[in-house]
Design a protein around this motif. Structure first.
Motif, PDB file in Angstrom:
ATOM      1  N   ASN A  81       9.556  21.453  13.763  1.00 25.20           N
ATOM      2  CA  ASN A  81      10.713  22.333  13.926  1.00 25.20           C
ATOM      3  C   ASN A  81      10.452  23.647  13.202  1.00 25.20           C
ATOM      4  O   ASN A  81      10.727  23.791  12.014  1.00 25.20           O
ATOM      5  N   ILE A  82       9.941  24.634  13.931  1.00 27.63           N
ATOM      6  CA  ILE A  82       9.591  25.891  13.280  1.00 27.63           C
ATOM      7  C   ILE A  82      10.813  26.728  12.939  1.00 27.63           C
ATOM      8  O   ILE A  82      10.714  27.739  12.238  1.00 27.63           O
ATOM      9  N   SER A  83      11.959  26.339  13.443  1.00 29.64           N
ATOM     10  CA  SER A  83      13.200  27.044  13.098  1.00 29.64           C
ATOM     11  C   SER A  83      13.907  26.316  11.961  1.00 29.64           C
ATOM     12  O   SER A  83      15.128  26.306  11.874  1.00 29.64           O
ATOM     13  N   ALA A  84      13.119  25.679  11.115  1.00 30.73           N
ATOM     14  CA  ALA A  84      13.690  24.895  10.011  1.00 30.73           C
ATOM     15  C   ALA A  84      14.593  25.758   9.137  1.00 30.73           C
ATOM     16  O   ALA A  84      14.520  26.977   9.115  1.00 30.73           O
ATOM     17  N   SER A  85      15.465  25.096   8.386  1.00 23.91           N
ATOM     18  CA  SER A  85      16.470  25.779   7.576  1.00 23.91           C
ATOM     19  C   SER A  85      15.844  26.738   6.572  1.00 23.91           C
ATOM     20  O   SER A  85      14.712  26.565   6.128  1.00 23.91           O
ATOM     21  N   LYS A  86      16.623  27.739   6.225  1.00 23.37           N
ATOM     22  CA  LYS A  86      16.154  28.738   5.262  1.00 23.37           C
ATOM     23  C   LYS A  86      16.224  28.205   3.830  1.00 23.37           C
ATOM     24  O   LYS A  86      17.085  27.417   3.493  1.00 23.37           O
ATOM     25  N   TYR A 103      29.767  33.743  -4.611  1.00 22.82           N
ATOM     26  CA  TYR A 103      28.779  32.682  -4.404  1.00 22.82           C
ATOM     27  C   TYR A 103      29.330  31.574  -3.497  1.00 22.82           C
ATOM     28  O   TYR A 103      28.664  31.149  -2.542  1.00 22.82           O
ATOM     29  N   ASN A 104      30.546  31.132  -3.768  1.00 21.73           N
ATOM     30  CA  ASN A 104      31.139  30.059  -2.959  1.00 21.73           C
ATOM     31  C   ASN A 104      31.373  30.505  -1.526  1.00 21.73           C
ATOM     32  O   ASN A 104      31.181  29.732  -0.577  1.00 21.73           O
ATOM     33  N   SER A 105      31.798  31.756  -1.347  1.00 15.33           N
ATOM     34  CA  SER A 105      31.998  32.286  -0.002  1.00 15.33           C
ATOM     35  C   SER A 105      30.673  32.369   0.747  1.00 15.33           C
ATOM     36  O   SER A 105      30.585  32.025   1.938  1.00 15.33           O
ATOM     37  N   PHE A 106      29.627  32.798   0.057  1.00 16.08           N
ATOM     38  CA  PHE A 106      28.300  32.880   0.657  1.00 16.08           C
ATOM     39  C   PHE A 106      27.822  31.495   1.104  1.00 16.08           C
ATOM     40  O   PHE A 106      27.385  31.316   2.257  1.00 16.08           O
ATOM     41  N   LEU A 107      27.944  30.512   0.232  1.00 15.32           N
ATOM     42  CA  LEU A 107      27.498  29.161   0.558  1.00 15.32           C
ATOM     43  C   LEU A 107      28.246  28.590   1.760  1.00 15.32           C
ATOM     44  O   LEU A 107      27.648  27.969   2.646  1.00 15.32           O
ATOM     45  N   SER A 108      29.550  28.793   1.797  1.00 14.26           N
ATOM     46  CA  SER A 108      30.370  28.181   2.845  1.00 14.26           C
ATOM     47  C   SER A 108      30.147  28.806   4.217  1.00 14.26           C
ATOM     48  O   SER A 108      30.557  28.236   5.228  1.00 14.26           O
ATOM     49  N   ASN A 109      29.479  29.968   4.256  1.00 17.01           N
ATOM     50  CA  ASN A 109      29.261  30.636   5.539  1.00 17.01           C
ATOM     51  C   ASN A 109      27.805  30.615   5.997  1.00 17.01           C
ATOM     52  O   ASN A 109      27.469  31.262   6.986  1.00 17.01           O
ATOM     53  N   LEU A 110      26.953  29.876   5.275  1.00 16.91           N
ATOM     54  CA  LEU A 110      25.574  29.704   5.713  1.00 16.91           C
ATOM     55  C   LEU A 110      25.483  28.619   6.771  1.00 16.91           C
ATOM     56  O   LEU A 110      26.429  27.855   6.996  1.00 16.91           O
ATOM     57  N   GLU A 111      24.331  28.539   7.419  1.00 13.53           N
ATOM     58  CA  GLU A 111      24.116  27.481   8.396  1.00 13.53           C
ATOM     59  C   GLU A 111      23.872  26.150   7.690  1.00 13.53           C
ATOM     60  O   GLU A 111      23.374  26.108   6.563  1.00 13.53           O
ATOM     61  N   GLU A 112      24.212  25.088   8.371  1.00 15.23           N
ATOM     62  CA  GLU A 112      24.021  23.744   7.804  1.00 15.23           C
ATOM     63  C   GLU A 112      22.535  23.509   7.509  1.00 15.23           C
ATOM     64  O   GLU A 112      21.674  23.802   8.322  1.00 15.23           O
ATOM     65  N   GLY A 113      22.252  23.022   6.323  1.00 14.05           N
ATOM     66  CA  GLY A 113      20.872  22.730   5.943  1.00 14.05           C
ATOM     67  C   GLY A 113      20.207  23.828   5.149  1.00 14.05           C
ATOM     68  O   GLY A 113      19.159  23.595   4.534  1.00 14.05           O
ATOM     69  N   ASP A 114      20.771  25.044   5.152  1.00 13.85           N
ATOM     70  CA  ASP A 114      20.200  26.126   4.337  1.00 13.85           C
ATOM     71  C   ASP A 114      20.319  25.765   2.860  1.00 13.85           C
ATOM     72  O   ASP A 114      21.353  25.258   2.424  1.00 13.85           O
ATOM     73  N   LYS A 115      19.281  26.044   2.119  1.00 10.30           N
ATOM     74  CA  LYS A 115      19.256  25.693   0.693  1.00 10.30           C
ATOM     75  C   LYS A 115      19.220  26.950  -0.153  1.00 10.30           C
ATOM     76  O   LYS A 115      18.435  27.861   0.108  1.00 10.30           O
ATOM     77  N   VAL A 116      20.078  27.003  -1.176  1.00 12.83           N
ATOM     78  CA  VAL A 116      20.160  28.161  -2.062  1.00 12.83           C
ATOM     79  C   VAL A 116      19.859  27.721  -3.492  1.00 12.83           C
ATOM     80  O   VAL A 116      20.476  26.797  -4.012  1.00 12.83           O
ATOM     81  N   ASP A 117      18.902  28.402  -4.124  1.00  9.84           N
ATOM     82  CA  ASP A 117      18.638  28.217  -5.553  1.00  9.84           C
ATOM     83  C   ASP A 117      19.100  29.475  -6.273  1.00  9.84           C
ATOM     84  O   ASP A 117      18.680  30.586  -5.932  1.00  9.84           O
TER      85      ASP A 117
END
Length: 332
Positions: A81-86, A103-117
């Motif tokens: 899956n080359i379109s894997a999550s960010k 931060y919470n607004s940013f997280l809640s509007n990302l695509e499912e599976g995107d990971k943020v550190d």
């Protein structure tokens, strides 16, 4: 390795050409899950490029979950899956109530599976540089809040330009990057002007400006307003050894000093809004209720977080000025 193409002078960075070649190899079936990729040294020698270039390409593919590294053995295809999550690197200056909203607004509007550190540099130049240096090639998106640190572009420029988003405070040196930001000079000037009739009953406007934290644009906008409307004014760095007086309005950018001046007003047996005025910076739920409501100059951090998520998701290379306004309450 015949499927891999790295050309000179075609306008595409070589690390991106390597990434594209491996993605194409997976799509056309040349590589299947579990297959081993050419070693870093082999790619380096084949195309006469630096080891760091190959590492960057492999690191980006690894951060997206497309390949994996096995110590002592090399790199292997992990997913087709080359379109894997960010995988997103988010660097804040510090965490406080309004940035938590962002931060919470940013997280809640990302695509499912995107990971943020999330990381924090705490207005420290060395920490800022080290955090970015240590994470080059590990993430496919870098969101950076430079705050008022100097020459941050020297470090940011090490990252792939199209993968960088500047957040909240920008300088001329960040002009080539996508950004969502506040125009602090214009915002404070226009906000104070919109509340001019509420400020006129006071004798003096005092700005608590902490030079190593607050944006310089805030001070410029404050000075412009005072000069334009012939307001007696003062800029201070702290409340140490200060005695507050009737007829003063205090512009307070940080929450700790906001609580401190409220306590000082009570200790002096003065009345908020009648004897002393307060304008705070950056709205929070607490400021809606404390002391009957504190007037604030603020951008909409929830909107900023939502729009940032859209920019990242849609890979928009644009610059957006987030709107700012004066929220009048009972403190002036």
């Amino acid at each position: 390795m015949s499927f891999m193409i790295v050309e000179e002078n075609n306008g595409i960075p070589k690390y991106k050409q390597i990434v594209k070649s491996i993605e194409d190899g997976i799509l056309n079936g040349h590589y299947k899950r579990g297959d081993k990729l050419p070693s870093i040294n082999r790619v380096k020698l084949r195309f006469s490029i630096s080891r760091d270039t190959v590492l960057l390409a492999y690191g980006l593919l690894k951060s997206r979950g497309i390949i994996k590294s096995v110590p002592g053995k090399g790199y292997y295809v992990k997913s087709k899956n080359i379109s894997a999550s960010k995988k997103i690197f988010l660097l804040f200056d510090e965490l406080n109530a309004f940035k938590e909203d962002l931060y919470n607004s940013f997280l809640s509007n990302l695509e499912e599976g995107d990971k943020v550190d999330i990381f924090f540099h705490h207005f420290n130049q060395n920490i800022f540089s080290k955090l970015i240096h240590d994470n080059i090639g590990i993430y496919n998106t870098y969101i950076i809040m430079p705050a008022n640190l100097k020459k941050t572009h020297l470090t940011i420029d090490l990252l792939p330009k199209n993968n960088v988003y500047i957040l909240d405070q920008v300088g001329k040196e960040h002009a080539k990057y996508a950004a969502i930001y506040q125009n602090f000079e214009k915002d404070i000037l226009e906000s104070l002007e919109s509340g001019l009739k509420h400020l006129k009953p006071y004798n003096k406007l005092i700005f608590l400006f902490i030079n190593n934290k607050q944006p310089s644009g805030m001070l410029k906008g404050f000075k412009q307003f005072c000069e334009k409307h012939q307001f007696d004014n003062e800029v201070i760095e702290s409340f140490d050894d200060r005695k507050i007086s009737k007829g003063e309005v205090y512009l307070i950018p940080d929450d700790r000093n906001l609580i401190r001046i409220i306590k000082m007003i009570k200790t002096a047996n003065l009345e908020l809004a009648k004897d002393i005025g307060i304008i705070s910076y950056n709205d929070t739920l607490l400021k809606e209720v404390v002391e009957g409501g504190i007037t604030t100059i603020s951008t909409d951090f929830n909107a900023m977080g939502k729009r940032l998520a859209q920019m990242v998701t849609q890979k928009e290379n644009i610059r957006i000025e987030n709107p700012n306004n004066l929220i009048l309450r009972n403190s002036i």
